[in-house]
Write a protein that holds these residues in place. Structure first.
Motif, PDB file in Angstrom:
ATOM      1  N   GLU A   6       1.054  -1.148   0.117  1.00 45.95           N
ATOM      2  CA  GLU A   6      -0.051  -0.028   0.047  1.00 45.95           C
ATOM      3  C   GLU A   6       0.868   1.285  -0.012  1.00 45.95           C
ATOM      4  N   ARG A  14      -9.127   4.855  -3.177  1.00 49.09           N
ATOM      5  CA  ARG A  14      -8.757   3.442  -3.801  1.00 49.09           C
ATOM      6  C   ARG A  14      -9.719   3.515  -4.949  1.00 49.09           C
ATOM      7  N   LEU A  15      -9.214   2.981  -6.186  1.00 49.68           N
ATOM      8  CA  LEU A  15     -10.293   2.699  -7.202  1.00 49.68           C
ATOM      9  C   LEU A  15     -10.123   1.263  -7.622  1.00 49.68           C
ATOM     10  N   THR A  16     -11.182   0.762  -8.014  1.00 48.62           N
ATOM     11  CA  THR A  16     -11.178  -0.673  -8.617  1.00 48.62           C
ATOM     12  C   THR A  16     -10.580  -0.476 -10.070  1.00 48.62           C
ATOM     13  N   THR A  17     -10.251  -1.959 -10.675  1.00 54.83           N
ATOM     14  CA  THR A  17      -9.782  -1.923 -11.768  1.00 54.83           C
ATOM     15  C   THR A  17     -10.506  -1.278 -12.872  1.00 54.83           C
ATOM     16  N   GLU A  19     -12.708   1.186 -12.518  1.00 58.89           N
ATOM     17  CA  GLU A  19     -12.708   2.708 -12.210  1.00 58.89           C
ATOM     18  C   GLU A  19     -11.442   3.274 -12.882  1.00 58.89           C
ATOM     19  N   SER A  42      -0.515  -1.321  -7.477  1.00 55.57           N
ATOM     20  CA  SER A  42      -1.678  -1.786  -7.221  1.00 55.57           C
ATOM     21  C   SER A  42      -1.527  -2.477  -5.926  1.00 55.57           C
ATOM     22  N   ALA A  45      -7.123  -6.109  -3.307  1.00 51.26           N
ATOM     23  CA  ALA A  45      -8.493  -5.905  -2.826  1.00 51.26           C
ATOM     24  C   ALA A  45      -8.650  -6.857  -1.450  1.00 51.26           C
ATOM     25  N   SER A  51      -7.807  -6.032  -7.944  1.00 54.27           N
ATOM     26  CA  SER A  51      -6.616  -5.044  -7.297  1.00 54.27           C
ATOM     27  C   SER A  51      -7.199  -3.780  -7.222  1.00 54.27           C
ATOM     28  N   THR A  52      -6.615  -2.802  -6.372  1.00 52.41           N
ATOM     29  CA  THR A  52      -7.184  -1.606  -6.151  1.00 52.41           C
ATOM     30  C   THR A  52      -6.058  -0.546  -6.516  1.00 52.41           C
TER      31      THR A  52
END
Length: 436
Positions: A6, A14-17, A19, A42, A45, A51-52
Motif C-alpha cells: 500500500e 482507492r479505485l477498482t480496476t 474505475e 496496485s 483488494a 486489485s485497487t
C-alpha cells in the motif's frame, strides 16, 4: 503482475480496476499492463478479488498519457483545457461569459483574452505587406469558381512560406504569427464586385476617402471592418458592423469541435501554427461543421422570397431533410450565440424581414420537434439581410475560429508530444493470409 505494498497515505482513495480503466480511457487489461511496466502501483483488494489503485496516481498517469475521463455523453476522450467551458446553456472564455465579451469587446480583444488571459483595449492585427502580397498572388491564381475556404487554405500556405521562423513554437513567436496571419487571411479574400484597378479582385492602391472605403486594412481598421467588403458590396453601417464583429467574437472557440480536435492533433505533432490552422480549415469545410450555415442561408432566403417559412419547412419535412439552423447537441435551449446575434440584429433595419422569417422557421418546426435556433440560423439572418453569398457564414466562421485553433495549439504545445494516439480496433482478416 506483482502487487506492491500500500503506497502513500493509508487513507488515500482507492479505485477498482474498472474505475481506473474508465478514468484512463483504456481497457482493464491495459491497466494491468501499466502496472507491469511500473507506471502504476496496485494492491490486492480485500478478500483477494482483483486489485485497487490510488486515485491520485491514476489521475497523474491520465495527465501524462493524454488519456482523459469519458465525457457525460459517453465514449469520447476529454482533454483538460482552460479555454472554453460550456455548461447549463451558456459558454465561457477563461471563466468569463463569452456573450458578454462579444457584446463589449472587439474580435481582436477577445482573441487576445483567449490567448493570454489579458484584455488589450483597442488592439488591431496587421498583415505584413510582403505576406499579404504573397497570399493575394496565390489566391488570385485560383479558378474563378473557387470558394472562400479554398482561398483561405491557399492563403495560409502562402503566408507560411513567407515566414522562415514559423517553426519557433515559443508562445511569443506563435502569437506573433497569429496576429499577422488572421488579417492576412482577410486581406487575401477578394472584394465583392472586384476592383477596376490594381491587383485583380483586390482594392487598388489609392489614397484619401476612396482608399478608406475600398481598403480598410490600410488605416488600421478593425478586422470586422476589413472583412465586410469581402462579404458584401453593400455599404457598411455601424449596427451591421457591430453584428459582424460580435459574430466573429462569438465563434472564436466552442470547446473541442471537430476542427479544433484536428488542430490539436496537428499541434501535438509540433506542427507549426500555419499547419495547425490548415488542419482546422480542412475539417471546417465539412457540411456538418462550418458549411452548415450555407444550408441555413439558402433555406432562409427561400422563406423570405416566398413570403412565408411554412411551405419551406414543410418541404424539408416532407422530403425527409433536416431543417437547417435548428438544434445543438450541447444546448437544451437556444444557442446563446444565436440569442446574442438575434438581439443585435434587432438594431439593423434591413434585417427585419430575415429575422421574422427565422422566427417563423423556429415556430413552425416546433410543431413537429422542439428545436431551438443555433448559430447557423443567426448567421443566415445576417448574410441574407446584408446581401451576402450563402458561403459568407462559413467565411466568418473560418476567420474567427483561426484564433481558437491558435489558442488550443498553445495549450497543446505545452503537453507531451504525440500524446493523442488512439488505438485502432482491427476488424480485417486474421493473419496469416496468402500473399496476393
Amino acid at each position: 503482475m506483482t502487487d506492491q505494498p500500500e503506497p502513500g497515505r493509508p487513507d488515500a482513495p482507492r479505485l477498482t480496476t474498472r474505475e481506473a480503466a474508465e478514468l484512463l480511457g483504456v481497457k482493464p487489461e491495459t491497466v494491468y499492463a501499466y502496472v507491469s511496466r511500473g507506471q502504476l502501483s496496485s494492491v490486492r483488494a480485500a478478500g483477494g478479488r482483483g486489485s485497487t489503485f490510488d486515485a491520485d496516481e491514476v489521475r497523474a498517469l491520465a495527465r501524462r498519457s493524454g488519456r482523459r475521463e469519458p465525457s457525460p455523453a459517453g465514449g469520447d476522450l476529454v482533454f483538460r483545457t482552460g479555454i472554453t467551458l460550456i455548461e447549463e446553456d451558456r459558454y465561457y472564455f477563461r471563466g468569463v461569459d463569452a456573450t458578454e465579451l462579444a457584446r463589449r469587446h472587439s474580435y481582436e480583444e477577445v482573441a487576445e483574452w483567449l490567448w493570454t488571459g489579458e484584455l488589450r483595449p483597442g488592439i488591431r492585427f496587421e498583415a505584413p505587406p510582403e505576406t499579404l502580397a504573397a497570399a493575394r498572388r496565390t489566391v488570385g491564381a485560383l479558378p474563378a469558381h473557387s470558394g472562400s475556404t479554398d482561398r483561405l487554405r491557399v492563403a495560409v500556405t502562402a503566408a507560411a512560406a513567407t515566414d522562415p521562423l514559423r517553426f519557433d513554437l515559443s508562445p511569443g513567436a506563435v502569437l506573433s504569427s497569429a496576429r499577422s496571419l488572421i488579417p492576412t487571411l482577410v486581406g487575401a479574400l477578394p472584394v465583392v464586385g472586384g476592383a477596376p484597378e490594381g491587383e485583380e479582385g483586390f482594392p487598388a492602391p489609392e489614397t484619401g476617402e476612396s482608399a478608406l472605403a475600398r481598403a480598410p486594412e490600410a488605416d488600421g481598421s478593425s478586422l470586422a471592418r476589413q472583412l465586410w467588403p469581402r462579404l458584401t458590396a453593400r455599404p457598411v453601417d455601424a449596427p451591421a458592423l457591430a453584428v459582424l464583429d460580435a459574430a466573429l467574437a462569438l465563434l472564436i472557440d466552442h470547446d473541442l469541435a471537430a476542427s479544433t480536435l484536428a488542430a490539436r492533433v496537428a499541434a501535438s505533432a509540433h506542427a507549426h501554427p500555419y499547419a495547425v490552422v490548415s488542419a482546422g480549415l480542412g475539417v471546417l469545410e465539412g457540411p456538418l461543421h462550418g458549411a452548415a450555415s450555407g444550408l441555413a442561408h439558402r433555406m432562409l432566403q427561400e422563406a423570405v422570397d416566398r413570403g412565408s417559412a411554412v411551405p419551406v419547412v414543410a418541404d424539408h419535412l416532407r422530403t425527409g431533410r433536416r431543417v437547417p439552423g435548428l438544434g445543438h447537441r450541447l444546448y437544451r435551449g437556444e444557442d446563446p450565440r444565436a440569442r446574442t446575434l438575434f438581439a443585435l440584429l434587432e438594431d439593423v433595419p434591413e434585417a427585419a424581414g430575415a429575422l421574422a422569417a427565422a422566427r417563423e422557421v423556429v415556430a413552425t418546426t416546433a410543431r413537429h420537434a422542439p428545436l431551438h435556433a443555433n448559430i447557423d440560423l443567426a448567421l443566415a439572418v445576417l448574410s441574407v439581410a446584408c446581401g451576402m453569398a450563402a458561403e459568407a457564414g462559413e467565411t466568418v466562421f473560418a476567420v474567427s475560429r483561426t484564433a481558437g485553433w491558435i489558442a488550443h495549439a498553445l495549450e497543446e504545445y505545452g503537453e507531451r508530444p504525440l500524446r493523442i494516439r488512439p488505438s485502432g480496433q482491427y476488424t480485417g482478416p486474421r493473419p496469416p493470409q496468402p500473399t496476393p
